[in-house]
Design a protein around this motif. Structure first.
Motif, PDB file in Angstrom:
ATOM      1  N   TYR A 195       5.778   3.416   2.046  1.00  0.00           N
ATOM      2  CA  TYR A 195       4.854   2.344   1.684  1.00  0.00           C
ATOM      3  C   TYR A 195       4.592   1.496   2.922  1.00  0.00           C
ATOM      4  O   TYR A 195       5.269   1.615   3.936  1.00  0.00           O
ATOM      5  CB  TYR A 195       5.430   1.476   0.565  1.00  0.00           C
ATOM      6  N   GLU A 196       3.599   0.645   2.820  1.00  0.00           N
ATOM      7  CA  GLU A 196       3.265  -0.260   3.913  1.00  0.00           C
ATOM      8  C   GLU A 196       2.988  -1.633   3.329  1.00  0.00           C
ATOM      9  O   GLU A 196       2.233  -1.774   2.371  1.00  0.00           O
ATOM     10  CB  GLU A 196       2.024   0.245   4.653  1.00  0.00           C
TER      11      GLU A 196
ATOM     12  N   LYS B 115       0.866  -1.177   0.000  1.00  0.00           N
ATOM     13  CA  LYS B 115       0.000   0.000   0.000  1.00  0.00           C
ATOM     14  C   LYS B 115       0.902   1.226   0.000  1.00  0.00           C
ATOM     15  O   LYS B 115       1.737   1.391   0.895  1.00  0.00           O
ATOM     16  CB  LYS B 115      -0.899  -0.006   1.227  1.00  0.00           C
ATOM     17  N   ASN B 116       0.746   2.065  -1.011  1.00  0.00           N
ATOM     18  CA  ASN B 116       1.578   3.255  -1.131  1.00  0.00           C
ATOM     19  C   ASN B 116       1.102   4.327  -0.158  1.00  0.00           C
ATOM     20  O   ASN B 116      -0.087   4.538   0.035  1.00  0.00           O
ATOM     21  CB  ASN B 116       1.527   3.789  -2.568  1.00  0.00           C
ATOM     22  N   LYS B 117       2.080   5.004   0.486  1.00  0.00           N
ATOM     23  CA  LYS B 117       1.806   6.135   1.375  1.00  0.00           C
ATOM     24  C   LYS B 117       2.710   7.273   0.949  1.00  0.00           C
ATOM     25  O   LYS B 117       3.728   7.063   0.292  1.00  0.00           O
ATOM     26  CB  LYS B 117       2.087   5.764   2.837  1.00  0.00           C
ATOM     27  N   TRP B 118       2.355   8.471   1.357  1.00  0.00           N
ATOM     28  CA  TRP B 118       3.182   9.617   0.998  1.00  0.00           C
ATOM     29  C   TRP B 118       4.546   9.487   1.687  1.00  0.00           C
ATOM     30  O   TRP B 118       4.638   9.392   2.900  1.00  0.00           O
ATOM     31  CB  TRP B 118       2.516  10.923   1.416  1.00  0.00           C
TER      32      TRP B 118
END
Length: 124
Positions: A33-34, A27-30
């Motif tokens: 990522y996670e 899961k992309n995050k600013w």
């Protein structure tokens, strides 16, 4: 005048540079990522791997066996102290004390006579 410049976010999930292990979802995050793993597994970022969350059955069995052995050893040690070692120490203490404080009333050098138990209402 202050000018802010923001670098564009890199999508590590789309470029497949992160979360490459089997069973991982990204899961992309600013700014990052996670990663998550499917089922009852946890993600280890340093190794980029998913591992089981629960300990193995053998590990639990070994832990219980060791705990039982330690408990049994403690109980056996207490019983040994309580009955065998303590009675031995008590007899040694009585032997040492009898050298300094005789337990019978014979203060003379005569041969001791066989003592009779005291009866109720009699004095020595």
């Amino acid at each position: 005048m202050i000018i802010f410049y923001f670098a564009p976010d890199i999508d590590e999930c789309r470029t497949h540079t992160a979360c490459q292990c089997d069973g991982c979802s990204c899961k992309n995050k600013w700014g990052g990522y996670e990663c998550k793993c499917k089922g009852n597994r946890i993600y280890i970022k340093e190794q980029d791997a998913c591992i089981e969350r629960n300990g193995s059955r053998f590990g639990w069995f070994l832990t219980l066996v060791i705990l039982a052995v330690v408990t049994a050893s403690g109980i056996a040690g207490y019983i040994f102290y309580k009955y065998r070692l303590r009675s031995y120490m008590d007899s040694e203490i009585m032997a040492i004390m009898s050298q300094y404080m005789p337990l019978d009333n014979n203060q003379s050098n005569e041969a001791p006579t066989q003592s009779q138990p005291l009866r109720h209402g009699t004095t020595v």
